[in-house]
Write a protein that holds these residues in place. Structure first.
Motif, short mmCIF file in Angstrom:
data_model
loop_
_atom_site.label_atom_id
_atom_site.label_comp_id
_atom_site.label_asym_id
_atom_site.label_seq_id
_atom_site.Cartn_x
_atom_site.Cartn_y
_atom_site.Cartn_z
N LYS A 161 57.29 110.06 48.40
CA LYS A 161 56.64 109.22 49.35
C LYS A 161 56.92 107.78 49.14
N ARG A 162 56.97 107.43 47.65
CA ARG A 162 57.05 105.98 47.53
C ARG A 162 58.75 105.48 47.65
N ASP A 339 56.00 101.26 51.59
CA ASP A 339 56.04 102.14 50.45
C ASP A 339 55.42 101.52 49.22
N GLY A 344 52.23 104.03 50.30
CA GLY A 344 52.84 105.09 51.33
C GLY A 344 52.04 105.43 52.59
#
Length: 516
Positions: A161-162, A339, A344
């Protein structure tokens, strides 16, 4: 099981500016080396492939305004129908291509498509008639069909996700950069090669596109990785690299391929609110992109037959690149903020951008169409601000549909299929060539659709939040990214989160080593 402390820095938002700038700055030495190899192959050749795809897609517009219209006598709505022919081929190939991708290695299927559209791009240089253009553009669209959703699917299978928003943004930036490159390329070709070897400048554009595309397509076979669930050790990725990738996706809750396709499975995809709402969002995408496409026609409309040219052919090709440059820069800024500082979260920037899009479309409606360059051109330049949210939308989709690789692939294809299905008829109703640049009703519709986008994106955010709360009530292990207090990292040492250890142990996954 090993007693090593698991590395979680790649699964938690960083508090350092270096981690926000580029996430691999805060991971273990082993994982950093893995990410470098992944970015150097998947991101590099994926972006190059996307670049040549969109150059080959956008070159038809550059060719049209650079002599093809006059040479092939395309004075009615022929341009619109040529675009529709490509779109029909593109629509037909979407679902079959992504279904094949979950069963055929990506390093084989994706380069096959690249070589296919390159061959038929070469053939466009020899088109002698309107009918030949229709047929060739249909086949080019058929080969290009699976590339865009395939790349987003593959990226969503490797990154967490990041990381995913930035990689999606870099990939999508090629969509904005390609018309810039194509515009200046066409201007250079027209000035330098027009008439050379008896060929018009617009024909040379297709030839040079093919010359650029072919070596990239061939090299992609050797460099593009498959997904973590199907990859095998090779000269780039070791067995340990693949293990690292699988561990990372386990932590992110991203399931690999392997579920069989059945009628019941497909019906489940079609009735999932995630597939339905994300597809609905992309169905409305054409309304957000066509106001910008009027820019080139607006410039050309200033040149009247029998009168001195207001804008040269080079200027008509080059000025719209300002809009592409804005979209690329704005989109990349947004994915980095999403991000990093937003940890996120995708929806805040998406909603803000669509609100600005409404304002821009309304101004295009109320300002005089043939007003001064300083009044009208800036609106065209920023008009794709809502469409620049594609990378964040695709990242959000991949993150919300983590439990099924097949549904992610199906949804990506579904989104693109419905987008281009609408793209086949929206120009014929709202943005007809014969009316350009006087398409005020189309701009009015674009403003209304941007408002509808805000409603749908808000619904996705609400349903995703409710699903997250339901997971917590059911004692399911949450994604570490959603933790309100990420574990601290201090000079290479870190505390081991109990949640992540238990998650890895429950799945019998060997954790990564200590950060270096």
């Amino acid at each position: 099981m090993s007693k090593q402390t698991p590395s979680v820095v790649s699964s938690t938002p960083s508090h350092s500016w270096r981690g926000w700038l580029w996430d691999s700055a805060d991971v273990t030495k082993e994982e950093r080396k893995f990410l470098f190899k992944l970015d150097a192959t998947l991101l590099t050749f994926g972006t190059l492939g996307m670049l040549i795809k969109w150059i080959d897609t956008s070159n038809i517009t550059n060719a049209f305004v650079s002599g093809m219209k006059e040479d092939l006598n395309l004075y009615g709505n022929e341009y619109n129908y040529i675009v529709v022919a490509w779109t029909i081929g593109y629509i037909i190939g979407q679902w079959p291509s992504n279904i094949i991708l979950t069963r055929v290695p990506a390093h084989i299927w994706i380069p096959f498509q690249e070589v296919g559209w390159t061959v038929f791009t070469f053939a466009l240089a020899g088109a002698k008639s309107y009918r030949a253009l229709l047929g060739l553009r249909f086949v080019v669209g058929l080969f290009e069909a699976g590339y865009w959703p395939a790349l987003y699917y593959v990226l969503g299978s490797w990154y967490n996700k990041r990381e995913l928003g930035k990689r999606n943004g870099i990939l999508q930036s090629a969509v904005s950069i390609a018309p810039i490159f194509s515009g200046f390329l066409q201007a250079g070709i027209y000035n330098g090669l027009n008439g050379h070897a008896g060929l018009a400048g617009w024909r040379w554009l297709f030839i040079i596109n093919g010359v650029i595309s072919l070596p990239i397509a061939v090299l992609a076979y050797f460099f593009l990785p498959d997904t973590p669930g199907t990859a095998k050790p090779n000269w780039i990725f070791s067995e340990r690299d693949i293990q690292i990738a699988q561990e990372r996706m386990t932590r992110a809750g991203r399931k690999p391929e392997g579920k069989p396709y059945t009628i019941r499975t497909i019906l489940g995809f079609l009735t999932s609110w995630k597939t339905l709402l994300f597809t609905l969002i992309f169905t409305m995408q054409p309304f957000g992109s066509h106001p910008f496409q009027s820019f080139v026609f607006w410039l050309k409309a200033h040149n009247k037959k029998g009168q001195p040219m207001v804008y040269t052919v080079a200027q008509i090709n080059e000025y719209p690149t300002l809009g592409n440059a804005f979209t690329a820069v704005y989109s990349l800024t947004c994915v980095w903020v999403s991000d990093g500082p937003l940890r996120g979260r995708r929806w805040p920037i998406i909603l803000f951008s669509n609100m600005i899009a409404i304002v821009v479309f309304v101004l295009l409606v109320v300002t005089p169409v043939m007003g001064p360059f300083s009044h009208r051109a800036p609106l065209y330049i920023v008009s794709s601000i809502g469409g620049s949210m594609v990378p964040l939308t695709m990242a959000w989709m991949a993150e919300l549909i983590s439990e099924s690789a097949e549904q992610r692939a199906f949804t990506a294809a579904s989104m693109n299929t419905l987008q281009y299905t609408f793209n086949a008829w929206v120009p014929l109703v709202w943005f007809q060539q014969v009316h350009q640049p006087y398409v005020t009703p189309g701009n009015r519709a674009a403003a209304a659709v941007a408002g509808l986008n805000i409603i749908v994106f808000s619904a996705i955010a609400l349903l995703a939040h409710r699903e997250k709360l339901a997971r917590k009530r059911n004692n399911q292990v949450p994604d570490i990214l959603d933790s309100p207090e990420p574990n601290p990292v201090d000079n290479g040492s870190e505390k081991s989160p109990v949640v992540n250890v238990l998650a890895l142990q429950s799945k019998n996954v060997e954790p990564l080593g200590q950060p270096t």
